[in-house]
Design a protein around this motif. Structure first.
Motif, PDB file in Angstrom:
ATOM      1  N   MET A 174       0.844  -1.204   0.000  1.00 47.77           N
ATOM      2  CA  MET A 174       0.000   0.000   0.000  1.00 47.77           C
ATOM      3  C   MET A 174       0.875   1.249   0.000  1.00 47.77           C
ATOM      4  O   MET A 174       1.836   1.333   0.739  1.00 47.77           O
ATOM      5  CB  MET A 174      -0.883  -0.023   1.262  1.00 47.77           C
ATOM      6  N   ARG A 175       0.553   2.185  -0.882  1.00 41.82           N
ATOM      7  CA  ARG A 175       1.342   3.413  -0.957  1.00 41.82           C
ATOM      8  C   ARG A 175       0.419   4.610  -1.042  1.00 41.82           C
ATOM      9  O   ARG A 175      -0.686   4.526  -1.560  1.00 41.82           O
ATOM     10  CB  ARG A 175       2.208   3.413  -2.231  1.00 41.82           C
ATOM     11  N   LEU A 176       0.909   5.731  -0.527  1.00 47.26           N
ATOM     12  CA  LEU A 176       0.185   6.986  -0.675  1.00 47.26           C
ATOM     13  C   LEU A 176       0.760   7.701  -1.887  1.00 47.26           C
ATOM     14  O   LEU A 176       1.906   8.129  -1.853  1.00 47.26           O
ATOM     15  CB  LEU A 176       0.359   7.844   0.581  1.00 47.26           C
ATOM     16  N   GLN A 219       0.130  10.465  -5.392  1.00 49.58           N
ATOM     17  CA  GLN A 219      -0.632  11.552  -5.986  1.00 49.58           C
ATOM     18  C   GLN A 219      -1.095  11.146  -7.386  1.00 49.58           C
ATOM     19  O   GLN A 219      -0.436  10.326  -8.040  1.00 49.58           O
ATOM     20  CB  GLN A 219       0.311  12.761  -6.081  1.00 49.58           C
ATOM     21  N   THR A 259      -8.040  18.456  -9.582  1.00 47.20           N
ATOM     22  CA  THR A 259      -8.244  17.745  -8.316  1.00 47.20           C
ATOM     23  C   THR A 259      -7.596  16.368  -8.351  1.00 47.20           C
ATOM     24  O   THR A 259      -6.814  16.020  -7.462  1.00 47.20           O
ATOM     25  CB  THR A 259      -9.745  17.640  -7.985  1.00 47.20           C
ATOM     26  N   HIS A 288      -3.715  16.396  -8.282  1.00 46.97           N
ATOM     27  CA  HIS A 288      -3.039  16.764  -7.033  1.00 46.97           C
ATOM     28  C   HIS A 288      -3.488  15.940  -5.835  1.00 46.97           C
ATOM     29  O   HIS A 288      -2.952  16.076  -4.739  1.00 46.97           O
ATOM     30  CB  HIS A 288      -3.254  18.253  -6.751  1.00 46.97           C
ATOM     31  N   MET A 289      -4.484  15.106  -6.029  1.00 50.25           N
ATOM     32  CA  MET A 289      -5.045  14.331  -4.915  1.00 50.25           C
ATOM     33  C   MET A 289      -4.153  13.137  -4.582  1.00 50.25           C
ATOM     34  O   MET A 289      -3.580  12.525  -5.467  1.00 50.25           O
ATOM     35  CB  MET A 289      -6.428  13.851  -5.365  1.00 50.25           C
ATOM     36  N   ARG A 290      -4.054  12.821  -3.304  1.00 51.86           N
ATOM     37  CA  ARG A 290      -3.332  11.606  -2.909  1.00 51.86           C
ATOM     38  C   ARG A 290      -4.311  10.599  -2.303  1.00 51.86           C
ATOM     39  O   ARG A 290      -5.190  10.971  -1.532  1.00 51.86           O
ATOM     40  CB  ARG A 290      -2.242  11.931  -1.885  1.00 51.86           C
ATOM     41  N   GLU A 291      -4.113   9.327  -2.677  1.00 50.18           N
ATOM     42  CA  GLU A 291      -4.914   8.250  -2.087  1.00 50.18           C
ATOM     43  C   GLU A 291      -4.000   7.069  -1.802  1.00 50.18           C
ATOM     44  O   GLU A 291      -2.946   6.924  -2.427  1.00 50.18           O
ATOM     45  CB  GLU A 291      -6.032   7.811  -3.049  1.00 50.18           C
ATOM     46  N   ASN A 292      -4.418   6.226  -0.866  1.00 51.92           N
ATOM     47  CA  ASN A 292      -3.662   4.992  -0.631  1.00 51.92           C
ATOM     48  C   ASN A 292      -4.064   3.979  -1.692  1.00 51.92           C
ATOM     49  O   ASN A 292      -5.248   3.729  -1.902  1.00 51.92           O
ATOM     50  CB  ASN A 292      -3.908   4.442   0.786  1.00 51.92           C
ATOM     51  N   ILE A 344     -13.565  13.202 -12.104  1.00 59.76           N
ATOM     52  CA  ILE A 344     -13.717  13.568 -10.694  1.00 59.76           C
ATOM     53  C   ILE A 344     -15.194  13.705 -10.298  1.00 59.76           C
ATOM     54  O   ILE A 344     -15.567  13.459  -9.149  1.00 59.76           O
ATOM     55  CB  ILE A 344     -12.943  14.879 -10.384  1.00 59.76           C
ATOM     56  N   ARG A 374     -17.033  11.062  -8.290  1.00 54.06           N
ATOM     57  CA  ARG A 374     -16.814  10.891  -6.849  1.00 54.06           C
ATOM     58  C   ARG A 374     -17.992  11.425  -6.023  1.00 54.06           C
ATOM     59  O   ARG A 374     -18.560  10.680  -5.222  1.00 54.06           O
ATOM     60  CB  ARG A 374     -15.487  11.514  -6.425  1.00 54.06           C
ATOM     61  N   PRO A 375     -18.391  12.706  -6.191  1.00 54.53           N
ATOM     62  CA  PRO A 375     -19.614  13.120  -5.485  1.00 54.53           C
ATOM     63  C   PRO A 375     -20.830  12.329  -5.956  1.00 54.53           C
ATOM     64  O   PRO A 375     -21.755  12.092  -5.162  1.00 54.53           O
ATOM     65  CB  PRO A 375     -19.745  14.613  -5.824  1.00 54.53           C
ATOM     66  N   ARG A 407     -20.933   9.183  -6.703  1.00 54.96           N
ATOM     67  CA  ARG A 407     -20.949   7.922  -5.953  1.00 54.96           C
ATOM     68  C   ARG A 407     -21.419   8.134  -4.520  1.00 54.96           C
ATOM     69  O   ARG A 407     -22.214   7.349  -3.992  1.00 54.96           O
ATOM     70  CB  ARG A 407     -19.549   7.304  -5.952  1.00 54.96           C
ATOM     71  N   ALA A 408     -20.949   9.212  -3.912  1.00 56.98           N
ATOM     72  CA  ALA A 408     -21.406   9.525  -2.552  1.00 56.98           C
ATOM     73  C   ALA A 408     -22.917   9.751  -2.546  1.00 56.98           C
ATOM     74  O   ALA A 408     -23.624   9.328  -1.622  1.00 56.98           O
ATOM     75  CB  ALA A 408     -20.670  10.751  -2.020  1.00 56.98           C
TER      76      ALA A 408
END
Lengths: 382, 183
Positions: free
Chosen positions: A1-3, A5, A169, A172-176, A271, A274-275, A277-278
């Motif tokens: 697992m990595r964080l 961008q 977005t 520049h976004m970071r996720e695992n 992007i 994402r909202p 899906r929420a």
């Protein structure tokens, strides 16, 4: 697992896919792709060049591709505008190459640090003339990695420029993430493959074998310019487009999120998914049968897919971070089978889940959507 | 343990204060802790001195929407950041404001903490971001110190690591003091 961008995932995907040449010019929000490639390519026996501008960047990429390297460049809207001449040249010369456009608010210098989905039509039609091009997008850091690899694979398979649309977005976004093992398509070259170098032929390498002509003029399968009989050039254009049409199932990627039994559908990409899906999660909790199709291939437009869902649902909401672009081919595919409601903003903000829920409920329960009212009341701090 | 799931963190300050690095450290440590994390950032066209914002969401579940609407933990390390990003807060959220901000702005409903002064005592003002992280873990318990230290070892330049680790301790200490609680 990595964080990691989004831009880093894009660079890692490119390297994994075998990209060994990068030429570019820095621009927010795409610069980190360039920085990563500059750092990593030399150790992999690759080449990194910072060019004088974006026109030259894509020219260098096309040249590198003809010299046998998998090659890419990355930019944002203003640079992508400059590149358009060479997008056409790459298409006309059937040159595999990958162009990443991390979208920011436009036109012109616009909103340099804010996200947008305003380049969807430009990615398809930015250069003049009919031409074959594939356009992909991604809604997460992991998908950015996967779609970058796919961009190279498709580019090599079909000998077309492939555009990957990101946004400020995602970039520049970071996720695992856990990076998956992916299949890599290697370039098929055919040095002794007869006289033809265009049409359905494998790639012809430069520097070995007989001399060949590569030109932006309309040409025949051998590359010989043919400008008096227009049908010769048209034949190659049609071949290139037909290849994409016939293999559409292979080219089209999307994610089905609770859309199977949905009565109401959100059709989105990048992007904005994402909202969306929420919103689906929240509405499903309330028992509302809402689903999402997250498109990853934008061009060729997945019209059969969209058509088949339009037959099963009562209405479709299409949120986009532009003033209405992908809704045009969507409406053409849906042909009135279900009402389609645009939901648009170009103010550099993402839709919130609450805004999408409110828009969806308005179409579900009132059969109409006053999108300005929803966005304005939230802007005014309600 | 997360006080709430998902847990929304917004860090804001002036460009150059290391707000982005602080956010990345929270995200990296959160990942090591076993959470899903999303970190986003926003800033103006100016590279330095403008108000900068970094957000992190931590959750045991998948995270759909990547931005923070109402933060559970809000840090304002500069006046501009307080004015621009300091208003929104979840109902039971925690608002931490740098003491220097109170010289120019009336600050309500917040814990006012002299993080910049504490950073100077540790070494340099530039570690105020990590002092703030000490305050963050002390007051929220959202991530454990060992994972934050491990994230710092990976992401902070070796020459600055010692000073940053001290800043983290300093942050924890000043957050424990009673006078902080008054706001």
């Amino acid at each position: 697992m990595r964080l990691i961008q989004g831009n880093e995932a894009c660079a890692l995907g490119a390297l994994e896919a075998g990209c060994r040449f990068y030429a570019g010019y820095p621009i927010t929000p795409a610069s980190e792709i360039m920085e990563w490639m500059a750092r990593k390519l030399p150790a992999l026996d690759g080449t990194f060049v910072q060019m004088e501008d974006e026109i030259a960047s894509l020219a260098a990429v096309i040249g590198a591709s003809w010299a046998g390297k998998k090659a890419m460049t990355a930019t944002s809207g203003p640079g992508f505008s400059l590149m358009q001449e060479h997008v056409g040249y790459a298409a006309m010369t059937e040159t595999p190459c990958v162009i990443v456009d991390s979208q920011r608010g436009g036109p012109s210098t616009g909103l340099p640090t804010l996200p947008s989905q305003g380049d969807v039509m430009q990615a398809r039609w930015g250069t003049h003339g009919d031409h074959a091009v594939i356009v992909l997008t991604a809604s997460s850091v992991l998908d950015t990695y996967v779609m970058t690899v796919k961009a190279f694979n498709l580019s090599e398979t079909y000998r077309v420029p492939v555009v990957l649309l990101l946004d400020a977005t995602i970039s520049h976004m970071r996720e695992n993430v856990e990076l998956p093992e992916l299949e890599i398509v290697e370039r098929i070259t055919e040095a002794e493959g007869g006289e033809d170098i265009f049409g359905n032929r494998a790639f012809f390498p430069f520097g070995v074998g007989p001399r060949k002509v590569v030109t932006g003029l309309a040409h025949d399968e051998k590359g010989k310019p043919e400008t008096s009989r227009g049908q010769v050039g048209e034949r190659l254009l049609k071949k290139a487009l037909d290849r994409l049409y016939v293999d559409r199932d292979h080219i089209v990627s999307y994610k089905n999120y609770q859309a199977g039994d949905a009565k109401w559908l959100i059709l989105s990409y990048g992007i904005t998914s994402r909202p969306a899906r929420a919103a689906v999660d929240k509405m499903r909790e309330e028992g509302e049968k809402v689903g999402l199709i997250d498109l990853q291939t934008l061009w060729p437009f997945p019209d059969e897919l969209v058509q088949s869902y339009s037959e099963k649902v009562e209405g479709i909401l299409m949120p986009e971070l532009n003033l209405g672009q992908l809704i045009m081919p969507a409406k053409a595919a849906i042909e009135g089978r279900a009402p389609v409601y645009p939901f648009n903003r170009a103010d550099g903000k993402l839709f919130t889940p609450a805004e999408i829920i409110e828009a969806m409920r308005e179409i579900m329960y009132n059969g109409k959507l006053d999108q300005t009212a929803i966005l304005e009341q939230r802007r005014n701090g309600k | 343990m997360l006080p709430k799931d998902p847990y929304h963190v917004r860090l804001s300050g002036r460009g150059g204060q290391g707000i982005l690095l602080a956010g990345i450290l929270v995200a990296e440590a959160g990942m090591k802790e076993g959470y899903n994390v999303v970190q986003t950032q926003s800033y103006g066209p100016e590279a330095r001195l403008g108000a900068s914002r970094c957000e992190v969401i931590l959750s045991n579940n998948e995270i759909a929407f990547p931005e923070v609407e109402l933060p559970d933990f809000l840090l304002c390390l500069s006046r501009d950041a307080y004015v621009k990003h300091g208003r929104e807060l979840a109902d039971d959220g925690l608002r931490i404001v740098e003491q220097q901000v109170t010289r120019e702005e009336k600050v309500n409903d917040a814990l006012v903490i002299p993080m910049i002064e504490a950073a100077r005592e540790t070494g340099q003002e530039i570690v105020a971001n990590v002092v703030a992280l000490g305050v963050f873990i002390e007051l929220t318990g959202a991530i454990s110190e060992k994972y934050l230290r491990s994230a710092m070892e990976e992401r902070v330049k070796p020459n600055y690591l010692d000073m940053n680790l001290k800043a983290l301790q300093k942050g924890r200490e000043i957050a424990k003091k009673d006078e902080v609680k008054g706001g």
